[in-house]
Design a protein around this motif. Structure first.
Motif, PDB file in Angstrom:
ATOM      1  N   HIS A  73      11.906  36.795  54.905  1.00 23.08           N
ATOM      2  CA  HIS A  73      11.601  35.567  54.181  1.00 23.08           C
ATOM      3  C   HIS A  73      10.426  34.859  54.844  1.00 23.08           C
ATOM      4  O   HIS A  73      10.386  34.709  56.066  1.00 23.08           O
ATOM      5  N   LYS A 116      21.108  34.258  51.181  1.00 22.75           N
ATOM      6  CA  LYS A 116      20.312  33.850  50.033  1.00 22.75           C
ATOM      7  C   LYS A 116      20.715  34.603  48.761  1.00 22.75           C
ATOM      8  O   LYS A 116      20.375  34.190  47.664  1.00 22.75           O
ATOM      9  N   GLU A 120      20.952  28.993  47.658  1.00 19.11           N
ATOM     10  CA  GLU A 120      20.190  28.241  48.648  1.00 19.11           C
ATOM     11  C   GLU A 120      20.990  27.111  49.292  1.00 19.11           C
ATOM     12  O   GLU A 120      20.689  26.710  50.405  1.00 19.11           O
ATOM     13  N   GLN A 121      21.981  26.569  48.595  1.00 16.17           N
ATOM     14  CA  GLN A 121      22.722  25.455  49.165  1.00 16.17           C
ATOM     15  C   GLN A 121      24.088  25.340  48.497  1.00 16.17           C
ATOM     16  O   GLN A 121      24.325  25.927  47.442  1.00 16.17           O
ATOM     17  N   PRO A 136      20.946  33.942  43.583  1.00 14.14           N
ATOM     18  CA  PRO A 136      19.710  33.778  44.362  1.00 14.14           C
ATOM     19  C   PRO A 136      18.646  33.070  43.532  1.00 14.14           C
ATOM     20  O   PRO A 136      18.602  33.216  42.308  1.00 14.14           O
ATOM     21  N   THR A 137      17.803  32.318  44.203  1.00 14.24           N
ATOM     22  CA  THR A 137      16.764  31.582  43.485  1.00 14.24           C
ATOM     23  C   THR A 137      15.356  31.892  43.966  1.00 14.24           C
ATOM     24  O   THR A 137      14.394  31.561  43.270  1.00 14.24           O
ATOM     25  N   ASP A 138      15.202  32.498  45.138  1.00 12.13           N
ATOM     26  CA  ASP A 138      13.846  32.800  45.615  1.00 12.13           C
ATOM     27  C   ASP A 138      13.625  34.310  45.649  1.00 12.13           C
ATOM     28  O   ASP A 138      14.578  35.096  45.568  1.00 12.13           O
ATOM     29  N   ASP A 273      10.768  22.863  50.492  1.00  8.66           N
ATOM     30  CA  ASP A 273      11.737  23.805  51.046  1.00  8.66           C
ATOM     31  C   ASP A 273      12.212  23.370  52.422  1.00  8.66           C
ATOM     32  O   ASP A 273      13.383  23.501  52.761  1.00  8.66           O
ATOM     33  N   GLN A 276      14.700  20.559  52.118  1.00  9.07           N
ATOM     34  CA  GLN A 276      15.993  21.087  51.685  1.00  9.07           C
ATOM     35  C   GLN A 276      16.741  21.712  52.850  1.00  9.07           C
ATOM     36  O   GLN A 276      17.944  21.480  53.038  1.00  9.07           O
ATOM     37  N   ARG A 277      16.054  22.494  53.656  1.00  9.08           N
ATOM     38  CA  ARG A 277      16.700  23.149  54.786  1.00  9.08           C
ATOM     39  C   ARG A 277      17.272  22.137  55.776  1.00  9.08           C
ATOM     40  O   ARG A 277      18.329  22.341  56.358  1.00  9.08           O
ATOM     41  N   LEU A 282      24.723  24.147  53.531  1.00 10.84           N
ATOM     42  CA  LEU A 282      24.873  25.565  53.225  1.00 10.84           C
ATOM     43  C   LEU A 282      26.009  26.081  54.100  1.00 10.84           C
ATOM     44  O   LEU A 282      25.822  26.351  55.285  1.00 10.84           O
TER      45      LEU A 282
END
Length: 318
Positions: A73, A116, A120-121, A136-138, A273, A276-277, A282
Motif C-alpha cells: 500500500h 483492507k 477501511e474503518q 475493500p475500498t482502495d 487518508d 482518517q487513519r 478500525l
C-alpha cells in the motif's frame, strides 16, 4: 517439510524466515534482493511478481508457501492506473505463483493478505469479523480480495489448501513508514495535535503475526479459512502515542485538538487518508482465530512497543 517464504527481504517475510529457522523448519527464502537477516534459511532470488515469471526453481521440493511478497500500500501512489498496478502484482502475480505451486506439489499456501479486504474503518465497538462480507475500498484492498477469491477457486479445483491472514497495522523492531515517523516526532519532543482522539484501533506486533503465520503452516483446522489477527488490546491514537512515548522514555506532548478539525485539516492539504487513519476506528475480532486454532498473542503490546522503541533508539544513536 520445506517452506518457501516469498518477500523474504521484507519486514514480515524476513521475520517469518527467522522464526521458522528457530523452530528448525527447513526454509527457502525468496526475494529479489538478498535479505540481511533470515536466520538459517537458504536464499534464492525470486522473479518479479508482476511479470508472471517462472517460479519452478524456488518451489522445487517445497511443501508449504508463505506468500508475503506484494506491491505494498502506497499513501501517494503515482501510477497512472493504481488498481491495475496492484492487480498485476497482488492478484495475477499471486495466482500465477499459486498455480505453479500446485504443479510443484505444494500442499498449503498461506497468503499474507490485509485487513483492507474487510474495509477501511469500523464503527466504534463493531469490529470486523473474519467471515463478514468483504468491503475493500482502495486499489490495494481490492487487489488482495481478488487474489483471495482466485485462490479459493484454485483450491476448489486442485485440492490446494489455502489460508488467508489479514493483519491490521504491523509494528515491531525495524518498522518503517508512519509508525517510525511517530517515534521520530516523539523523540524530538514535537507537540502533536492528537491529545483528544477517542477512536479504537487494533494493531498487531510482528512477533504475534509471525507466530500465527507459522501456526497456519501446519494447523489442520487452518485449511481454507480466513483469520484476523491483533494484539487483542485495542487503543486510541492518543493512547498509542502515550504508550509509545513511555516506551521511548520521552514525554508525550499531545495537544487536545478536536478530531473533526484534524479531519478537515487533512482534507484541506490533500491528506484525507491520513486524517482518517489518525481519527477513525478500525477494530478486528480475533475470536475465530482463538477458537479454531487455539491461538493467542505471544507478546503483549507493552512488551512489543518496548522492543520496537529500544531498537529504534539504538539504531538512531549510531
Amino acid at each position: 517439510m520445506m517452506t518457501v517464504v516469498t518477500g523474504a527481504s521484507g519486514f514480515v517475510g524476513s521475520a517469518v524466515c527467522r522464526e521458522l529457522s528457530r523452530r528448525n523448519v527447513p526454509v527457502r527464502a525468496a526475494s529479489r534482493g538478498r535479505p540481511d537477516d533470515i536466520g538459517n534459511a537458504g536464499w534464492m532470488c525470486s522473479p518479479d511478481l508482476a511479470t508472471g515469471a517462472d517460479w519452478a526453481d524456488v518451489l522445487r521440493g517445497s511443501d508449504v508457501v508463505v506468500h508475503a511478497a506484494a506491491r505494498v500500500h502506497i499513501m501517494r501512489d503515482t501510477s497512472a492506473d493504481p488498481l491495475e498496478a496492484f492487480r498485476q502484482a497482488n492478484t495475477e502475480g499471486t495466482l500465477e505463483l499459486a498455480r505453479q505451486a500446485v504443479a510443484a506439489g505444494v500442499s498449503r499456501f498461506v497468503f499474507v493478505s490485509s485487513i483492507k479486504v474487510n474495509g477501511e474503518q469500523t464503527a466504534l465497538g463493531q469490529p470486523f469479523e473474519a467471515d463478514a462480507i468483504p468491503q475493500p475500498t482502495d486499489p490495494y484492498g481490492i487487489s488482495k480480495l481478488e487474489a483471495e477469491v482466485g485462490l479459493r477457486a484454485l483450491a476448489a479445483r486442485t485440492g490446494l489448501e489455502v489460508v488467508f491472514v489479514r493483519p491490521p497495522l504491523v509494528y515491531g523492531p525495524r518498522v518503517q513508514a508512519n509508525f517510525r515517523g511517530m517515534m521520530r516526532w516523539l523523540v524530538r519532543g514535537a507537540p502533536l495535535p492528537l491529545g483528544a482522539v477517542a477512536n479504537r484501533r487494533s494493531l498487531v506486533a510482528l512477533d504475534n503475526l509471525v507466530d500465527l503465520l507459522c501456526m497456519c503452516c501446519v494447523h489442520p483446522d487452518a485449511a481454507n479459512q480466513a483469520f484476523l489477527v491483533s494484539d487483542d488490546e485495542d487503543v486510541s491514537t492518543t493512547e498509542l502515542l502515550r504508550k509509545l512515548a513511555h516506551a521511548l522514555g520521552r514525554p508525550a506532548r499531545l495537544v487536545p485538538v478536536p478530531p473533526r478539525m484534524l479531519e478537515v485539516a487533512g482534507a484541506l492539504v490533500g491528506r484525507r487518508d491520513l486524517g482518517q487513519r489518525l481519527c477513525a476506528s478500525l477494530q478486528v475480532d480475533i475470536s475465530k482465530t482463538r477458537s479454531r486454532l487455539g491461538w493467542k498473542p505471544v507478546v503483549t503490546m507493552e512488551t512489543a512497543l518496548k522492543e520496537t522503541a529500544d531498537h529504534f533508539l539504538a539504531e538512531t544513536a549510531q
